[in-house]
Design a protein around this motif. Structure first.
Motif, PDB file in Angstrom:
ATOM      1  N   LEU A 180      33.187   0.663  36.868  1.00 28.23           N
ATOM      2  CA  LEU A 180      32.213  -0.251  36.260  1.00 28.23           C
ATOM      3  C   LEU A 180      32.038  -1.523  37.076  1.00 28.23           C
ATOM      4  N   TYR A 181      33.132  -2.070  37.583  1.00 28.39           N
ATOM      5  CA  TYR A 181      33.068  -3.292  38.376  1.00 28.39           C
ATOM      6  C   TYR A 181      32.238  -3.065  39.644  1.00 28.39           C
ATOM      7  N   GLY A 182      32.480  -1.942  40.321  1.00 26.94           N
ATOM      8  CA  GLY A 182      31.718  -1.626  41.528  1.00 26.94           C
ATOM      9  C   GLY A 182      30.251  -1.354  41.229  1.00 26.94           C
ATOM     10  N   LEU A 183      30.009  -0.606  40.167  1.00 25.80           N
ATOM     11  CA  LEU A 183      28.643  -0.274  39.750  1.00 25.80           C
ATOM     12  C   LEU A 183      27.848  -1.532  39.405  1.00 25.80           C
ATOM     13  N   LEU A 184      28.436  -2.391  38.596  1.00 25.50           N
ATOM     14  CA  LEU A 184      27.742  -3.608  38.173  1.00 25.50           C
ATOM     15  C   LEU A 184      27.634  -4.624  39.308  1.00 25.50           C
ATOM     16  N   GLY A 185      28.601  -4.617  40.206  1.00 27.83           N
ATOM     17  CA  GLY A 185      28.506  -5.472  41.389  1.00 27.83           C
ATOM     18  C   GLY A 185      27.333  -5.071  42.266  1.00 27.83           C
ATOM     19  N   TYR A 186      27.125  -3.771  42.406  1.00 20.85           N
ATOM     20  CA  TYR A 186      25.983  -3.281  43.177  1.00 20.85           C
ATOM     21  C   TYR A 186      24.667  -3.602  42.467  1.00 20.85           C
ATOM     22  N   ALA A 187      24.630  -3.436  41.139  1.00 21.67           N
ATOM     23  CA  ALA A 187      23.422  -3.762  40.374  1.00 21.67           C
ATOM     24  C   ALA A 187      23.085  -5.247  40.512  1.00 21.67           C
ATOM     25  N   LEU A 188      24.104  -6.092  40.544  1.00 20.57           N
ATOM     26  CA  LEU A 188      23.899  -7.520  40.753  1.00 20.57           C
ATOM     27  C   LEU A 188      23.340  -7.793  42.151  1.00 20.57           C
ATOM     28  N   LYS A 189      23.907  -7.103  43.115  1.00 21.99           N
ATOM     29  CA  LYS A 189      23.497  -7.292  44.510  1.00 21.99           C
ATOM     30  C   LYS A 189      22.032  -6.936  44.749  1.00 21.99           C
ATOM     31  N   ILE A 190      21.553  -5.881  44.089  1.00 24.92           N
ATOM     32  CA  ILE A 190      20.162  -5.475  44.295  1.00 24.92           C
ATOM     33  C   ILE A 190      19.213  -6.098  43.275  1.00 24.92           C
ATOM     34  N   GLY A 191      19.740  -6.931  42.377  1.00 24.18           N
ATOM     35  CA  GLY A 191      18.884  -7.708  41.496  1.00 24.18           C
ATOM     36  C   GLY A 191      18.504  -7.078  40.178  1.00 24.18           C
ATOM     37  N   LEU A 192      19.240  -6.079  39.717  1.00 25.87           N
ATOM     38  CA  LEU A 192      18.926  -5.468  38.425  1.00 25.87           C
ATOM     39  C   LEU A 192      19.530  -6.245  37.263  1.00 25.87           C
ATOM     40  N   ILE A 193      20.626  -6.951  37.521  1.00 26.42           N
ATOM     41  CA  ILE A 193      21.260  -7.784  36.503  1.00 26.42           C
ATOM     42  C   ILE A 193      21.532  -9.155  37.115  1.00 26.42           C
ATOM     43  N   PHE A 194      21.842 -10.131  36.276  1.00 29.78           N
ATOM     44  CA  PHE A 194      22.005 -11.503  36.748  1.00 29.78           C
ATOM     45  C   PHE A 194      23.458 -11.927  36.875  1.00 29.78           C
ATOM     46  N   HIS A 195      24.368 -11.190  36.267  1.00 29.32           N
ATOM     47  CA  HIS A 195      25.798 -11.438  36.427  1.00 29.32           C
ATOM     48  C   HIS A 195      26.539 -10.133  36.167  1.00 29.32           C
ATOM     49  N   ASN A 196      27.759 -10.056  36.654  1.00 28.99           N
ATOM     50  CA  ASN A 196      28.572  -8.855  36.478  1.00 28.99           C
ATOM     51  C   ASN A 196      29.462  -9.048  35.248  1.00 28.99           C
ATOM     52  N   PRO A 197      29.146  -8.389  34.117  1.00 31.05           N
ATOM     53  CA  PRO A 197      29.945  -8.596  32.908  1.00 31.05           C
ATOM     54  C   PRO A 197      31.370  -8.060  33.039  1.00 31.05           C
ATOM     55  N   ALA A 198      31.613  -7.161  33.981  1.00 32.54           N
ATOM     56  CA  ALA A 198      32.966  -6.621  34.153  1.00 32.54           C
ATOM     57  C   ALA A 198      33.929  -7.677  34.695  1.00 32.54           C
ATOM     58  N   GLU A 199      33.393  -8.757  35.282  1.00 31.76           N
ATOM     59  CA  GLU A 199      34.252  -9.825  35.791  1.00 31.76           C
ATOM     60  C   GLU A 199      34.969 -10.565  34.661  1.00 31.76           C
ATOM     61  N   ALA A 200      34.362 -10.610  33.492  1.00 24.27           N
ATOM     62  CA  ALA A 200      34.916 -11.373  32.367  1.00 24.27           C
ATOM     63  C   ALA A 200      35.843 -10.536  31.488  1.00 24.27           C
ATOM     64  N   VAL A 201      36.041  -9.275  31.824  1.00 33.76           N
ATOM     65  CA  VAL A 201      36.808  -8.369  30.974  1.00 33.76           C
ATOM     66  C   VAL A 201      38.266  -8.324  31.408  1.00 33.76           C
ATOM     67  N   GLU A 202      39.151  -8.323  30.425  1.00 36.38           N
ATOM     68  CA  GLU A 202      40.581  -8.160  30.679  1.00 36.38           C
ATOM     69  C   GLU A 202      40.911  -6.675  30.662  1.00 36.38           C
TER      70      GLU A 202
END
Length: 180
Positions: A136-158
């Motif tokens: 999920l972290y890698g997937l959402l990081g890539y989505a952030l990089k290409i502009g589909l999302i504005f932040h990676n929500p997996a960063e805030a998860v424990e």
């Protein structure tokens, strides 16, 4: 009265006291109803800044399931076969059944944390949950990089981590017993 330029936005006070904020960019209109004029103005500035930074809104309705498939196809050529197969298994068994139908834009840290809690309640191993987090972290990081999302929500998860146990070394009697 001079006409406003494209991308400047419009704020209209509704009869119910709320404010309608509109912004047009590249022939696409973004609209949101907010409580105060200040919130509406802040929203227009935020969306305008995101557009200037190159964020795209074309694929905002893409689900996690749709995006993870295309992400894995891209990762296939960049990772080892065993890694790709492990990511694919995590996608198929855990991520798609629980988070697959959620829009990428709607995925939040709270939903991801609830997903990990569900996996723990189903007695899934901590390493499995950690692998889900890695994917999920890698997937959402890539989505952030290409502009589909504005932040990676997996960063805030424990993410629960497996405990590392210290290696146990046999003494001379145990070695002799094993060899006998």
């Amino acid at each position: 009265m001079a006409r406003r330029g494209q991308g400047e936005g419009t704020i209209i006070k509704k009869p119910n006291g709320k404010y309608l904020a509109q912004l047009t960019s590249n022939k696409k209109r973004f609209t949101k109803i907010l409580d105060t004029r200040k919130e509406a103005l802040d929203w227009i500035r935020q969306i305008s800044d995101q557009i200037k930074k190159g964020y795209t809104f074309d694929e905002k309705n893409k689900t996690v399931e749709e995006f993870i498939d295309s992400w894995l196809n891209m990762k296939k050529s960049k990772s080892r076969i065993a890694t790709f197969e492990q990511y694919d298994r995590i996608r198929r068994l855990y991520i798609n059944p629980h988070l697959g139908k959620i829009k990428l834009q709607d995925l939040s840290a709270a939903r991801i944390q609830a997903f990990y809690t569900v996996l723990q309640s189903q007695n899934k191993g901590l390493r499995t949950i950690e692998l889900c987090h890695t994917v999920l972290y890698g997937l959402l990081g890539y989505a952030l990089k290409i502009g589909l999302i504005f932040h990676n929500p997996a960063e805030a998860v424990e993410c629960p981590r497996p405990t590392k146990s210290e290696m146990k070394i046999w003494d001379e009697n145990q070695v002799n017993q094993f060899l006998a």
